[in-house]
Scaffold this active site. Structure first.
Site, PDB file in Angstrom:
ATOM      1  N   HIS A  66     -21.346 -65.804 -17.514  1.00  0.00           N
ATOM      2  CA  HIS A  66     -22.158 -64.684 -18.020  1.00  0.00           C
ATOM      3  C   HIS A  66     -23.641 -65.029 -17.983  1.00  0.00           C
ATOM      4  O   HIS A  66     -24.478 -64.148 -17.955  1.00  0.00           O
ATOM      5  CB  HIS A  66     -21.792 -64.371 -19.479  1.00  0.00           C
ATOM      6  CG  HIS A  66     -20.337 -64.179 -19.683  1.00  0.00           C
ATOM      7  ND1 HIS A  66     -19.632 -63.162 -19.082  1.00  0.00           N
ATOM      8  CD2 HIS A  66     -19.425 -64.880 -20.419  1.00  0.00           C
ATOM      9  CE1 HIS A  66     -18.359 -63.236 -19.463  1.00  0.00           C
ATOM     10  NE2 HIS A  66     -18.212 -64.267 -20.257  1.00  0.00           N
ATOM     11  N   HIS A  91     -30.036 -69.841 -23.338  1.00  0.00           N
ATOM     12  CA  HIS A  91     -29.521 -69.188 -22.127  1.00  0.00           C
ATOM     13  C   HIS A  91     -30.477 -68.075 -21.732  1.00  0.00           C
ATOM     14  O   HIS A  91     -31.424 -67.774 -22.460  1.00  0.00           O
ATOM     15  CB  HIS A  91     -28.099 -68.630 -22.381  1.00  0.00           C
ATOM     16  CG  HIS A  91     -28.092 -67.591 -23.428  1.00  0.00           C
ATOM     17  ND1 HIS A  91     -27.863 -67.873 -24.773  1.00  0.00           N
ATOM     18  CD2 HIS A  91     -28.355 -66.263 -23.369  1.00  0.00           C
ATOM     19  CE1 HIS A  91     -27.966 -66.763 -25.463  1.00  0.00           C
ATOM     20  NE2 HIS A  91     -28.285 -65.780 -24.640  1.00  0.00           N
ATOM     21  N   HIS A  93     -31.213 -64.094 -19.608  1.00  0.00           N
ATOM     22  CA  HIS A  93     -30.770 -62.797 -19.094  1.00  0.00           C
ATOM     23  C   HIS A  93     -31.821 -62.385 -18.076  1.00  0.00           C
ATOM     24  O   HIS A  93     -33.023 -62.571 -18.304  1.00  0.00           O
ATOM     25  CB  HIS A  93     -30.707 -61.767 -20.223  1.00  0.00           C
ATOM     26  CG  HIS A  93     -29.825 -62.175 -21.357  1.00  0.00           C
ATOM     27  ND1 HIS A  93     -28.495 -61.810 -21.445  1.00  0.00           N
ATOM     28  CD2 HIS A  93     -30.077 -62.939 -22.454  1.00  0.00           C
ATOM     29  CE1 HIS A  93     -27.976 -62.315 -22.560  1.00  0.00           C
ATOM     30  NE2 HIS A  93     -28.908 -63.019 -23.177  1.00  0.00           N
ATOM     31  N   HIS A 117     -33.052 -66.834 -24.674  1.00  0.00           N
ATOM     32  CA  HIS A 117     -32.576 -66.859 -26.060  1.00  0.00           C
ATOM     33  C   HIS A 117     -32.234 -68.277 -26.463  1.00  0.00           C
ATOM     34  O   HIS A 117     -31.512 -68.967 -25.732  1.00  0.00           O
ATOM     35  CB  HIS A 117     -31.325 -65.981 -26.216  1.00  0.00           C
ATOM     36  CG  HIS A 117     -31.625 -64.531 -26.061  1.00  0.00           C
ATOM     37  ND1 HIS A 117     -30.700 -63.625 -25.599  1.00  0.00           N
ATOM     38  CD2 HIS A 117     -32.768 -63.826 -26.268  1.00  0.00           C
ATOM     39  CE1 HIS A 117     -31.237 -62.422 -25.559  1.00  0.00           C
ATOM     40  NE2 HIS A 117     -32.503 -62.521 -25.967  1.00  0.00           N
TER      41      HIS A 117
HETATM   42  N1  LIG Z   1     -27.597 -62.941 -26.223  1.00  0.00           N
HETATM   43  S1  LIG Z   1     -26.834 -63.793 -27.311  1.00  0.00           S
HETATM   44  O1  LIG Z   1     -27.739 -64.786 -27.853  1.00  0.00           O
HETATM   45  O2  LIG Z   1     -26.256 -62.902 -28.284  1.00  0.00           O
HETATM   46  C1  LIG Z   1     -25.540 -64.681 -26.522  1.00  0.00           C
HETATM   47  C2  LIG Z   1     -25.251 -64.506 -25.192  1.00  0.00           C
HETATM   48  F1  LIG Z   1     -25.899 -63.593 -24.436  1.00  0.00           F
HETATM   49  C3  LIG Z   1     -24.287 -65.281 -24.566  1.00  0.00           C
HETATM   50  F2  LIG Z   1     -24.017 -65.077 -23.243  1.00  0.00           F
HETATM   51  C4  LIG Z   1     -23.593 -66.236 -25.246  1.00  0.00           C
HETATM   52  S2  LIG Z   1     -22.434 -67.217 -24.415  1.00  0.00           S
HETATM   53  O3  LIG Z   1     -21.809 -68.127 -25.308  1.00  0.00           O
HETATM   54  O4  LIG Z   1     -23.177 -67.844 -23.329  1.00  0.00           O
HETATM   55  C5  LIG Z   1     -21.223 -66.196 -23.656  1.00  0.00           C
HETATM   56  C6  LIG Z   1     -20.683 -65.191 -24.590  1.00  0.00           C
HETATM   57  O5  LIG Z   1     -20.342 -65.660 -25.837  1.00  0.00           O
HETATM   58  C7  LIG Z   1     -23.864 -66.413 -26.594  1.00  0.00           C
HETATM   59  N2  LIG Z   1     -23.133 -67.380 -27.233  1.00  0.00           N
HETATM   60  C8  LIG Z   1     -22.890 -67.364 -28.624  1.00  0.00           C
HETATM   61  C9  LIG Z   1     -21.972 -66.212 -28.969  1.00  0.00           C
HETATM   62  C10 LIG Z   1     -20.616 -66.813 -29.277  1.00  0.00           C
HETATM   63  C11 LIG Z   1     -20.859 -68.269 -29.395  1.00  0.00           C
HETATM   64  C12 LIG Z   1     -20.014 -69.283 -29.819  1.00  0.00           C
HETATM   65  C13 LIG Z   1     -20.459 -70.601 -29.717  1.00  0.00           C
HETATM   66  C14 LIG Z   1     -21.718 -70.885 -29.202  1.00  0.00           C
HETATM   67  C15 LIG Z   1     -22.578 -69.863 -28.817  1.00  0.00           C
HETATM   68  C16 LIG Z   1     -22.123 -68.579 -28.999  1.00  0.00           C
HETATM   69  C17 LIG Z   1     -24.846 -65.638 -27.218  1.00  0.00           C
HETATM   70  F3  LIG Z   1     -25.132 -65.817 -28.521  1.00  0.00           F
HETATM   71 ZN   LIG Z   2     -28.779 -63.880 -24.966  1.00  0.00          ZN
END
Ligand SMILES: NS(=O)(=O)c1c(F)c(F)c(S(=O)(=O)CCO)c(N[C@H]2CCc3ccccc32)c1F
Ligand SMILES: [Zn+2]
Length: 263
Positions: A66, A91, A93, A117
């Site tokens: 993603h 990460h 976008h 982010h």
């Molecule tokens: N735009 S955002 O900041 O809301 C956001 C993301 F856009 C995203 F892609 C992810 S992820 O973990 O790479 C993939 C989906 O969970 C996370 N990861 C978070 C969500 C779930 C989780 C669990 C453990 C570690 C990180 C995260 C995320 F917080």
């Molecule tokens: Zn994000």
């Protein structure tokens, strides 16, 4: 397994079928209309601790299908009183090489080239990010808008390894560097609101801090970010380029967006 996407039959309009919170309240991102803002003099400059990671510290740069994400040590933390939030990962976008507009948050309808982010969790109350991710006071995410312009040497500290994570589930080790150098100069100027993860499961668990000033990366750096990675696995026959990995703006529905500056 997380088989959601940003387009097509598993795209964002269908997320709520498997992830009910995605259809709920307090969703992110939003379009920040500056005429709806409320100045809050109690919003202090964001304080970052241990962001200057040594080169012998190794971070994991990964393609999770993603996004491109960089793991961060939990001894790195931000303090936004009353809480301390430990770092988990950062990460990105972005849009695509043809349309370099892929930020998640908008400011007065303007979408930026990309958005970074930095995900933190409330380490006063939770042991790790997975325990915190579905709690209303669980996460604090720093958002940084990205524009195409000057070359950004800090960005290259991980971008130069991106060809090692072209496909889903690939990961490489990268030497630590000063994560503060990825952020804009002014940590005292930001927008603040209560929102959610912008990906499934869309938990309304995020205290959002979006810095006012964008950072810049060069056209070549943007091209590398937007064209190097795929959301498909290495051995898959039809490879799917990873781009346009941003959620559209959600309804602010009477949410107050606080702002730490007054022009
Ligand atoms: N735009 S955002 O900041 O809301 C956001 C993301 F856009 C995203 F892609 C992810 S992820 O973990 O790479 C993939 C989906 O969970 C996370 N990861 C978070 C969500 C779930 C989780 C669990 C453990 C570690 C990180 C995260 C995320 F917080
Ligand atoms: Zn994000």
């Amino acid at each position: 397994a997380d088989k959601w996407t940003y387009n097509g039959p598993e795209g964002e309009h269908h997320w709520s079928r498997h992830y009910p919170f995605c259809g709920g309240a307090f969703q992110s991102p939003i379009d920040i209309q500056t005429d709806l803002l409320r100045f809050d003099p109690t919003l202090r400059p964001i304080e970052l601790h241990d962001y200057n990671l040594s080169a012998n510290e190794h971070l994991t740069l990964g393609n999770n299908g993603h996004s491109v994400q960089l793991s961060l040590p939990s001894r790195m933390f931000l303090s936004s009183p009353p809480h301390r939030y430990s770092a988990a990962q950062l990460h990105f976008h972005w849009g695509s090489t043809s349309t370099p507009t892929g930020s998640e948050h908008l400011v007065n309808g303007k979408r930026f080239a990309a958005e970074m982010h930095i995900v933190h969790f409330n380490s006063d109350k939770y042991a790790n990010v997975s325990m915190a991710v579905d709690k209303s006071d669980g996460l604090a995410v720093l958002g940084v808008l990205v524009e195409v312009g000057e070359f950004n040497p800090a960005f290259d500290q991980f971008l130069k390894f991106i060809n090692g994570i072209k496909y889903r589930n690939q990961r490489v080790k990268v030497p630590g560097f000063n994560i503060r150098s990825l952020l804009p100069a002014r940590l005292d100027e930001y927008y603040r609101y209560d929102g959610s993860l912008t990906t499934p499961p869309c938990y309304p668990s995020v205290l959002w801090t979006l810095f006012r000033s964008p950072i810049q990366i060069s056209p070549k750096q943007f091209l590398s970010l937007a064209s190097a990675v795929y959301s498909s696995r290495a051995q898959e026959s039809n490879s799917v380029p990873m781009n346009g990995n941003y959620r559209r703006p959600q309804l602010a529905d009477h949410r107050v967006v606080l702002v730490s500056f007054q022009e």
